[in-house]
Design a protein around this motif. Structure first.
Motif, PDB file in Angstrom:
ATOM      1  N   THR A  45       0.828  -1.201   0.000  1.00 18.81           N
ATOM      2  CA  THR A  45       0.000   0.000   0.000  1.00 18.81           C
ATOM      3  C   THR A  45       0.866   1.257   0.000  1.00 18.81           C
ATOM      4  O   THR A  45       0.594   2.218  -0.723  1.00 18.81           O
ATOM      5  N   ASN A  46       1.922   1.234   0.777  1.00 17.09           N
ATOM      6  CA  ASN A  46       2.828   2.380   0.830  1.00 17.09           C
ATOM      7  C   ASN A  46       3.530   2.595  -0.510  1.00 17.09           C
ATOM      8  O   ASN A  46       3.734   3.737  -0.942  1.00 17.09           O
ATOM      9  N   LEU A  47       3.898   1.495  -1.178  1.00 15.60           N
ATOM     10  CA  LEU A  47       4.517   1.617  -2.496  1.00 15.60           C
ATOM     11  C   LEU A  47       3.564   2.293  -3.472  1.00 15.60           C
ATOM     12  O   LEU A  47       3.934   3.185  -4.231  1.00 15.60           O
ATOM     13  N   TRP A  52       7.324   5.979   0.548  1.00 18.53           N
ATOM     14  CA  TRP A  52       8.541   5.183   0.618  1.00 18.53           C
ATOM     15  C   TRP A  52       9.356   5.546   1.858  1.00 18.53           C
ATOM     16  O   TRP A  52       9.487   6.715   2.209  1.00 18.53           O
ATOM     17  N   ASN A  53       9.916   4.525   2.532  1.00 24.69           N
ATOM     18  CA  ASN A  53      10.852   4.846   3.600  1.00 24.69           C
ATOM     19  C   ASN A  53      12.238   5.073   2.994  1.00 24.69           C
ATOM     20  O   ASN A  53      12.433   4.916   1.784  1.00 24.69           O
ATOM     21  N   GLU A  54      13.185   5.426   3.828  1.00 22.96           N
ATOM     22  CA  GLU A  54      14.511   5.812   3.324  1.00 22.96           C
ATOM     23  C   GLU A  54      15.173   4.677   2.551  1.00 22.96           C
ATOM     24  O   GLU A  54      15.779   4.894   1.495  1.00 22.96           O
ATOM     25  N   GLU A  55      15.083   3.458   3.063  1.00 26.53           N
ATOM     26  CA  GLU A  55      15.722   2.327   2.406  1.00 26.53           C
ATOM     27  C   GLU A  55      15.076   2.027   1.057  1.00 26.53           C
ATOM     28  O   GLU A  55      15.760   1.759   0.067  1.00 26.53           O
ATOM     29  N   GLU A  56      13.742   2.091   1.005  1.00 25.43           N
ATOM     30  CA  GLU A  56      13.033   1.841  -0.254  1.00 25.43           C
ATOM     31  C   GLU A  56      13.362   2.899  -1.300  1.00 25.43           C
ATOM     32  O   GLU A  56      13.461   2.610  -2.490  1.00 25.43           O
ATOM     33  N   ARG A  57      13.536   4.134  -0.845  1.00 28.08           N
ATOM     34  CA  ARG A  57      13.860   5.215  -1.784  1.00 28.08           C
ATOM     35  C   ARG A  57      15.214   4.982  -2.458  1.00 28.08           C
ATOM     36  O   ARG A  57      15.427   5.377  -3.603  1.00 28.08           O
ATOM     37  N   LEU A  60      14.460   2.723  -5.265  1.00 27.62           N
ATOM     38  CA  LEU A  60      13.732   3.469  -6.287  1.00 27.62           C
ATOM     39  C   LEU A  60      14.691   4.340  -7.097  1.00 27.62           C
ATOM     40  O   LEU A  60      14.557   4.456  -8.321  1.00 27.62           O
ATOM     41  N   GLU A  61      15.671   4.924  -6.439  1.00 24.19           N
ATOM     42  CA  GLU A  61      16.646   5.772  -7.121  1.00 24.19           C
ATOM     43  C   GLU A  61      17.500   4.951  -8.088  1.00 24.19           C
ATOM     44  O   GLU A  61      17.834   5.415  -9.188  1.00 24.19           O
ATOM     45  N   ILE A  86      10.336  -2.559  -8.444  1.00 23.03           N
ATOM     46  CA  ILE A  86      10.546  -2.154  -9.830  1.00 23.03           C
ATOM     47  C   ILE A  86       9.246  -1.761 -10.522  1.00 23.03           C
ATOM     48  O   ILE A  86       9.219  -0.899 -11.393  1.00 23.03           O
ATOM     49  N   PHE A  87       8.131  -2.352 -10.111  1.00 22.76           N
ATOM     50  CA  PHE A  87       6.846  -2.052 -10.738  1.00 22.76           C
ATOM     51  C   PHE A  87       6.296  -0.682 -10.333  1.00 22.76           C
ATOM     52  O   PHE A  87       5.316  -0.211 -10.905  1.00 22.76           O
ATOM     53  N   TYR A  88       6.916  -0.052  -9.348  1.00 28.30           N
ATOM     54  CA  TYR A  88       6.494   1.280  -8.912  1.00 28.30           C
ATOM     55  C   TYR A  88       7.534   2.336  -9.300  1.00 28.30           C
ATOM     56  O   TYR A  88       7.476   3.469  -8.843  1.00 28.30           O
ATOM     57  N   SER A  89       8.460   1.941 -10.156  1.00 29.29           N
ATOM     58  CA  SER A  89       9.480   2.869 -10.647  1.00 29.29           C
ATOM     59  C   SER A  89       8.988   3.519 -11.936  1.00 29.29           C
ATOM     60  O   SER A  89       7.850   3.327 -12.361  1.00 29.29           O
ATOM     61  N   GLU A  90       9.866   4.284 -12.572  1.00 31.46           N
ATOM     62  CA  GLU A  90       9.519   4.966 -13.821  1.00 31.46           C
ATOM     63  C   GLU A  90       9.716   4.074 -15.047  1.00 31.46           C
ATOM     64  O   GLU A  90       9.420   4.479 -16.165  1.00 31.46           O
ATOM     65  N   LEU A  91      10.217   2.872 -14.841  1.00 32.97           N
ATOM     66  CA  LEU A  91      10.361   1.920 -15.940  1.00 32.97           C
ATOM     67  C   LEU A  91       8.986   1.475 -16.427  1.00 32.97           C
ATOM     68  O   LEU A  91       8.036   1.407 -15.650  1.00 32.97           O
ATOM     69  N   GLN A  92       8.884   1.155 -17.705  1.00 28.90           N
ATOM     70  CA  GLN A  92       7.596   0.775 -18.293  1.00 28.90           C
ATOM     71  C   GLN A  92       7.154  -0.589 -17.767  1.00 28.90           C
ATOM     72  O   GLN A  92       7.822  -1.600 -17.997  1.00 28.90           O
TER      73      GLN A  92
END
Length: 248
Positions: A45-47, A52-57, A60-61, A86-92
């Motif tokens: 849900t957070n994703l 995002w928490n610090e580690e997840e960010r 994501l980066e 990866i599914f919540y990143s900017e990748l298609q």
């Protein structure tokens, strides 16, 4: 390491196949069995909400940098990680397949009952508690990734006898048939293919791929960040090899 050569390969190749393995797996994956369902639901849900928490960010980066490297390319990504970041990143998303499953879905212990979204805890057919739709579960219901896998196979068919670059990023031997051995086979068969294997522990390349592949002994995160920085800032073609190594 000659970053200039790697970046030149990326720029000169329109078709890129990427494999992402355990070096980019979110740490919770190592203790997945100990995490309760409610915690995973909160995580997902957070994703989705971008909380995002610090580690997840940090992860994501990394994916953001990978997206910058692949920008403008005809790419497809396979990942053996189940963390779903990866599914919540900017990748298609339509260009990503996760053959080992991911924590966005549950399945029934009766594999004939299908796969469903994580929000529903129990099987809609028999009412049993769902289990994660990941390869770690037995039996593993492969229905969850099949649509994307068919897309990948169609994409791969179109690359036959075309110039293609394979980037294997951090894949080890947990599920070698999915990416590691499959990429070696593609590189061997396609005479116009070139293959980079990036791995801090297992960068070895088989002798059969001599001249068509290179093993890079480096942590995948560091590799992506270095390539992205040099590529986007245009430093790679203005610096000597010594200078590039100093930047690294």
């Amino acid at each position: 390491m000659n970053y200039n050569e790697i970046i030149q390969k990326i720029q000169d190749t329109e078709i890129i196949l990427v494999g992402i393995g355990e070096e980019l797996a979110f740490p919770y994956q190592k203790e997945e069995k100990e995490i309760i369902w409610e915690k995973i639901l909160e995580y997902k849900t957070n994703l989705e909400k971008g909380l995002w928490n610090e580690e997840e960010r940090k992860y994501l980066e990394i994916y953001k940098k990978l997206e910058q490297i692949l920008k403008g390319k005809d790419y497809f990504i396979l990942t053996t990680n189940v963390d779903a970041i990866i599914f919540y990143s900017e990748l298609q998303k339509e260009k990503i397949a996760a053959p080992c499953g991911d924590i966005r879905r549950l399945q029934c212990s009766d594999s004939s009952h299908g796969v469903w979204e994580l929000e529903e805890r129990c099987c809609p057919i028999c009412g049993k508690q769902g289990i994660f739709n990941t390869i770690q579960e037995k039996p593993y219901n492969e229905m969850g990734y099949q649509v994307q896998w068919e897309s990948y196979k169609r994409w791969l068919q179109k690359t036959i006898n075309k110039k293609i670059l394979l980037l294997e990023l951090g894949e080890g031997f947990q599920t070698p048939t999915v990416i590691r051995w499959a990429f070696e086979k593609i590189a061997f068969i396609n005479q116009k293919a070139y293959f980079y294997r990036v791995n801090e522990k297992f960068p070895q390349i088989s002798a059969e791929l001599n001249g068509k592949a290179q093993g890079i002994k480096e942590n995948t995160k560091d590799f992506i960040l270095s390539i992205s920085e040099l590529l986007n800032e245009g430093k790679y073609d203005k610096m000597s090899k010594k200078g590039r190594n100093e930047v690294k």
